[in-house]
Design a protein around this motif. Structure first.
Motif, PDB file in Angstrom:
ATOM      1  N   ASN A  36      -5.336 147.620 -27.408  1.00  0.00           N
ATOM      2  CA  ASN A  36      -5.021 146.499 -28.284  1.00  0.00           C
ATOM      3  C   ASN A  36      -5.449 147.251 -29.816  1.00  0.00           C
ATOM      4  N   LYS A  37      -5.591 148.287 -30.013  1.00  0.00           N
ATOM      5  CA  LYS A  37      -5.804 148.776 -31.463  1.00  0.00           C
ATOM      6  C   LYS A  37      -6.996 148.010 -31.962  1.00  0.00           C
ATOM      7  N   CYS A  38      -7.894 147.900 -31.260  1.00  0.00           N
ATOM      8  CA  CYS A  38      -9.082 147.020 -32.108  1.00  0.00           C
ATOM      9  C   CYS A  38      -9.669 148.067 -32.736  1.00  0.00           C
ATOM     10  N   GLU A  39     -10.210 147.895 -34.087  1.00  0.00           N
ATOM     11  CA  GLU A  39     -11.000 148.883 -34.723  1.00  0.00           C
ATOM     12  C   GLU A  39     -12.315 148.591 -34.659  1.00  0.00           C
ATOM     13  N   GLU A  40     -12.874 147.342 -34.152  1.00  0.00           N
ATOM     14  CA  GLU A  40     -14.119 146.732 -34.054  1.00  0.00           C
ATOM     15  C   GLU A  40     -14.900 147.675 -33.123  1.00  0.00           C
ATOM     16  N   LYS A  41     -16.084 147.942 -33.177  1.00  0.00           N
ATOM     17  CA  LYS A  41     -16.872 148.512 -32.046  1.00  0.00           C
ATOM     18  C   LYS A  41     -17.109 147.265 -31.137  1.00  0.00           C
ATOM     19  N   LEU A  42     -17.132 147.690 -29.821  1.00  0.00           N
ATOM     20  CA  LEU A  42     -17.374 146.608 -28.815  1.00  0.00           C
ATOM     21  C   LEU A  42     -18.520 145.896 -29.170  1.00  0.00           C
ATOM     22  N   PHE A  43     -19.848 146.298 -29.652  1.00  0.00           N
ATOM     23  CA  PHE A  43     -20.898 145.582 -30.133  1.00  0.00           C
ATOM     24  C   PHE A  43     -20.374 144.316 -31.022  1.00  0.00           C
ATOM     25  N   PHE A  44     -19.393 144.384 -31.800  1.00  0.00           N
ATOM     26  CA  PHE A  44     -19.164 143.451 -32.667  1.00  0.00           C
ATOM     27  C   PHE A  44     -17.994 142.302 -32.234  1.00  0.00           C
ATOM     28  N   VAL A  45     -17.328 142.630 -31.170  1.00  0.00           N
ATOM     29  CA  VAL A  45     -16.180 141.700 -30.738  1.00  0.00           C
ATOM     30  C   VAL A  45     -16.752 140.498 -30.043  1.00  0.00           C
ATOM     31  N   GLU A  46     -16.278 139.390 -30.382  1.00  0.00           N
ATOM     32  CA  GLU A  46     -16.483 138.217 -29.968  1.00  0.00           C
ATOM     33  C   GLU A  46     -16.198 137.994 -28.503  1.00  0.00           C
ATOM     34  N   ASP A  47     -16.958 137.256 -27.639  1.00  0.00           N
ATOM     35  CA  ASP A  47     -16.676 137.197 -26.338  1.00  0.00           C
ATOM     36  C   ASP A  47     -15.308 136.783 -25.847  1.00  0.00           C
ATOM     37  N   GLU A  48     -14.800 135.679 -26.630  1.00  0.00           N
ATOM     38  CA  GLU A  48     -13.514 135.308 -26.325  1.00  0.00           C
ATOM     39  C   GLU A  48     -12.482 136.078 -26.437  1.00  0.00           C
TER      40      GLU A  48
END
Length: 80
Positions: free
Chosen positions: A52-64
């Protein structure tokens, strides 16, 4: 001050806070994981972020957001 409060409210809507919300998030991820038995949990989550080309690290991605990425990634691949 009101802007800050609105931002906090928006974040909390994306974060599993109650036991019921946490169960819902985990059950949704579990459902996808069961449908993709060759994936380890870490692979499932990491692949969802990278595809999904998410640039956030997993630690910072909100649950939903994370849950929706997992569902979208593997539902799209399931329908291909």
């Amino acid at each position: 001050m009101q802007n800050n409060q609105n931002e906090i409210t928006q974040v909390l809507q994306l974060r599993a806070v109650t036991v019921e919300q946490k169960r819902d998030i985990l059950n949704r991820i579990l459902s996808v994981w069961i449908d993709n038995p060759s994936q380890r949990l870490g692979q499932l989550l990491a692949n969802s972020l990278s595809l999904n080309k998410c640039e956030e690290k997993l630690f910072f991605v909100e649950d939903e957001i994370l849950t929706q990425m997992v569902e979208l990634t593997f539902l799209e691949n399931k329908n291909d």
